[in-house]
Write a protein that holds these residues in place. Sequence first.
Motif, PDB file in Angstrom:
ATOM      1  N   ALA A   1      71.195  60.798  27.683  1.00 48.71           N
ATOM      2  CA  ALA A   1      71.897  60.133  26.576  1.00 48.71           C
ATOM      3  C   ALA A   1      72.463  61.157  25.605  1.00 48.71           C
ATOM      4  N   LEU A   2      71.713  62.239  25.323  1.00 49.79           N
ATOM      5  CA  LEU A   2      72.188  63.267  24.410  1.00 49.79           C
ATOM      6  C   LEU A   2      73.455  63.929  24.950  1.00 49.79           C
ATOM      7  N   GLN A   3      73.452  64.313  26.224  1.00 50.49           N
ATOM      8  CA  GLN A   3      74.606  64.991  26.796  1.00 50.49           C
ATOM      9  C   GLN A   3      75.823  64.079  26.849  1.00 50.49           C
ATOM     10  N   ASP A   4      75.558  62.788  27.096  1.00 46.77           N
ATOM     11  CA  ASP A   4      76.675  61.844  27.144  1.00 46.77           C
ATOM     12  C   ASP A   4      77.334  61.712  25.786  1.00 46.77           C
ATOM     13  N   VAL A   5      76.517  61.580  24.728  1.00 49.79           N
ATOM     14  CA  VAL A   5      77.070  61.426  23.376  1.00 49.79           C
ATOM     15  C   VAL A   5      77.706  62.733  22.923  1.00 49.79           C
ATOM     16  N   ILE A   6      77.116  63.895  23.289  1.00 48.61           N
ATOM     17  CA  ILE A   6      77.725  65.197  22.903  1.00 48.61           C
ATOM     18  C   ILE A   6      79.097  65.324  23.521  1.00 48.61           C
ATOM     19  N   ARG A   7      79.263  64.940  24.768  1.00 43.29           N
ATOM     20  CA  ARG A   7      80.535  65.093  25.446  1.00 43.29           C
ATOM     21  C   ARG A   7      81.533  64.021  25.047  1.00 43.29           C
ATOM     22  N   ASN A   8      81.061  62.776  24.965  1.00 42.07           N
ATOM     23  CA  ASN A   8      81.991  61.646  24.809  1.00 42.07           C
ATOM     24  C   ASN A   8      81.929  60.985  23.440  1.00 42.07           C
ATOM     25  N   GLY A   9      80.938  61.334  22.660  1.00 43.47           N
ATOM     26  CA  GLY A   9      80.794  60.676  21.371  1.00 43.47           C
ATOM     27  C   GLY A   9      80.314  59.230  21.534  1.00 43.47           C
ATOM     28  N   GLY A  10      80.479  58.444  20.489  1.00 41.27           N
ATOM     29  CA  GLY A  10      80.047  57.039  20.530  1.00 41.27           C
ATOM     30  C   GLY A  10      78.566  56.880  20.263  1.00 41.27           C
ATOM     31  N   SER A  11      78.013  55.815  20.764  1.00 43.74           N
ATOM     32  CA  SER A  11      76.596  55.491  20.512  1.00 43.74           C
ATOM     33  C   SER A  11      75.996  54.859  21.762  1.00 43.74           C
ATOM     34  N   ARG A  12      74.731  55.120  21.997  1.00 40.94           N
ATOM     35  CA  ARG A  12      74.021  54.537  23.156  1.00 40.94           C
ATOM     36  C   ARG A  12      72.686  53.970  22.708  1.00 40.94           C
ATOM     37  N   LEU A  13      72.343  52.860  23.327  1.00 41.33           N
ATOM     38  CA  LEU A  13      71.033  52.219  23.078  1.00 41.33           C
ATOM     39  C   LEU A  13      70.368  52.020  24.431  1.00 41.33           C
ATOM     40  N   ASP A  14      69.234  52.683  24.622  1.00 37.87           N
ATOM     41  CA  ASP A  14      68.546  52.646  25.920  1.00 37.87           C
ATOM     42  C   ASP A  14      67.044  52.403  25.701  1.00 37.87           C
ATOM     43  N   THR A  15      66.400  51.964  26.772  1.00 33.68           N
ATOM     44  CA  THR A  15      64.940  51.870  26.808  1.00 33.68           C
ATOM     45  C   THR A  15      64.446  52.945  27.756  1.00 33.68           C
ATOM     46  N   VAL A  16      63.605  53.817  27.259  1.00 27.59           N
ATOM     47  CA  VAL A  16      63.175  54.995  28.007  1.00 27.59           C
ATOM     48  C   VAL A  16      61.668  54.933  28.220  1.00 27.59           C
ATOM     49  N   GLU A  17      61.222  55.297  29.436  1.00 20.37           N
ATOM     50  CA  GLU A  17      59.798  55.422  29.740  1.00 20.37           C
ATOM     51  C   GLU A  17      59.399  56.868  29.533  1.00 20.37           C
ATOM     52  N   ALA A  18      58.441  57.093  28.624  1.00 22.68           N
ATOM     53  CA  ALA A  18      58.001  58.466  28.328  1.00 22.68           C
ATOM     54  C   ALA A  18      56.513  58.448  28.027  1.00 22.68           C
ATOM     55  N   GLY A  19      55.778  59.323  28.726  1.00 19.90           N
ATOM     56  CA  GLY A  19      54.344  59.402  28.485  1.00 19.90           C
ATOM     57  C   GLY A  19      53.613  58.109  28.795  1.00 19.90           C
ATOM     58  N   GLY A  20      54.136  57.348  29.733  1.00 22.25           N
ATOM     59  CA  GLY A  20      53.485  56.091  30.106  1.00 22.25           C
ATOM     60  C   GLY A  20      53.752  54.951  29.163  1.00 22.25           C
TER      61      GLY A  20
END
Length: 413
Positions: A92-111
């Motif tokens: 998500a970070l690389q996508d916004v750095i390259r293309n701008g805009g905003s993203r809303l995602d649900t991420v699985e991290a640390g269980g």
Amino acid sequence: MRADQRELRAASTRLAVQFALLIVALFAVLGGVAYFVVTTGQNEAAHRALSDASMVDSVHDAPRNLLITVVMPDGSRDSSPQLPKGLPDEAALQDVIRNGGSRLDTVEAGGRSYLTQTDVRRGKVVQVSYGLGELEEEQDRLIVALVVSGLIAAVAAAGIGLLLARRSMRPMSEALALQRRFVADAGHELRTPLTLLSTRAQLLRRRLAGGDVSASADDLRDGLDEIVDDSRALTEIVEDLLTAADPRQSAEAEGVDLGALAAVVARSAEGRAHERGIAITTRAAEDAVVTGAPVSLRRLIVALVDNALDHAASRVGVDVSASRDEVTLTVSDDGPGFVDEEHAFDRFASTRATTGDVGHERHYGLGLALVAEVVDRHGGAVAAAAAPGGGAEVVVRLPRARSERGSTSGAAE
């Protein structure tokens, strides 16, 4: 009767199960609605938390329940301490750095799950993560609570449904038992009078068809009178049976001379007794008056005499005596006696020993049961026992009419 009870219990169980299933279905619908409302509210709360953090672009300004990663224009990063494995969301970070805009995602991290928003704020790329672990735990607890509550509701609904079903079906059971009892009683009580009526009608028809010159007009008139009397007796028996079957009704009580009534019944049974070679002896005290329904009391005596004739070897005795407070009717025979006196008055019970006579009519075990019911309606008592000289006897004790209580008179043959 046991089959009826089994059927009613099975019907009650089916109703209880259907009621429980209905409650479970309603509970499932309500639980689903409640779960939807709660989860929707939790999701809205998570989105509001991210929306409230829209102006945060520094790790140090972030609330405790938010995890932040800031990417500076020069590519350097600053992140919240102790980020779980999987955060930040590099894609998500690389996508916004390259293309701008905003993203809303649900991420699985640390269980655990995190609702993550990535956008550009004042030249910086900011990723804010909101932990959904507590919300998921609350949802799990809600599911467990709904399942346990549903099971409890199902068991309670089944128990309550069974109780209500049996209570509501009890009048139906009683009505069915009353109906079958009335049919059985009517068949038993009407069998002998109908047989007698048919016999007299056939004799009268034979006289008329055969041109019997010895049959005078008086004889024919007497025969017709007997048929009319038998028809009236049948009507009275039916009315008495209907009265006995309906607890809301009661027959009119009057003074009945039990000794005189017993003598009449014994005389009417002499023809049947003569055919079987049985002698009927009658002994009745004077003024043996009780208060009751004449038709019912006649049924009582007829049932006892018929029962004695069915099992007697050579004699049947009908004895009516009176004391100051009660009148006693004793019908005895010299047959094989009772096998089980205790259950002699149960319906459909056959407690007499066999006589070995195959020519007798079939017995349904109702005669003495009807006797017990009539005695109970008249406030008396009845008992079956072995006769002193062998055989069996049934003793009926009824309260003596108040106006007749006093000194007893001697017995008359």
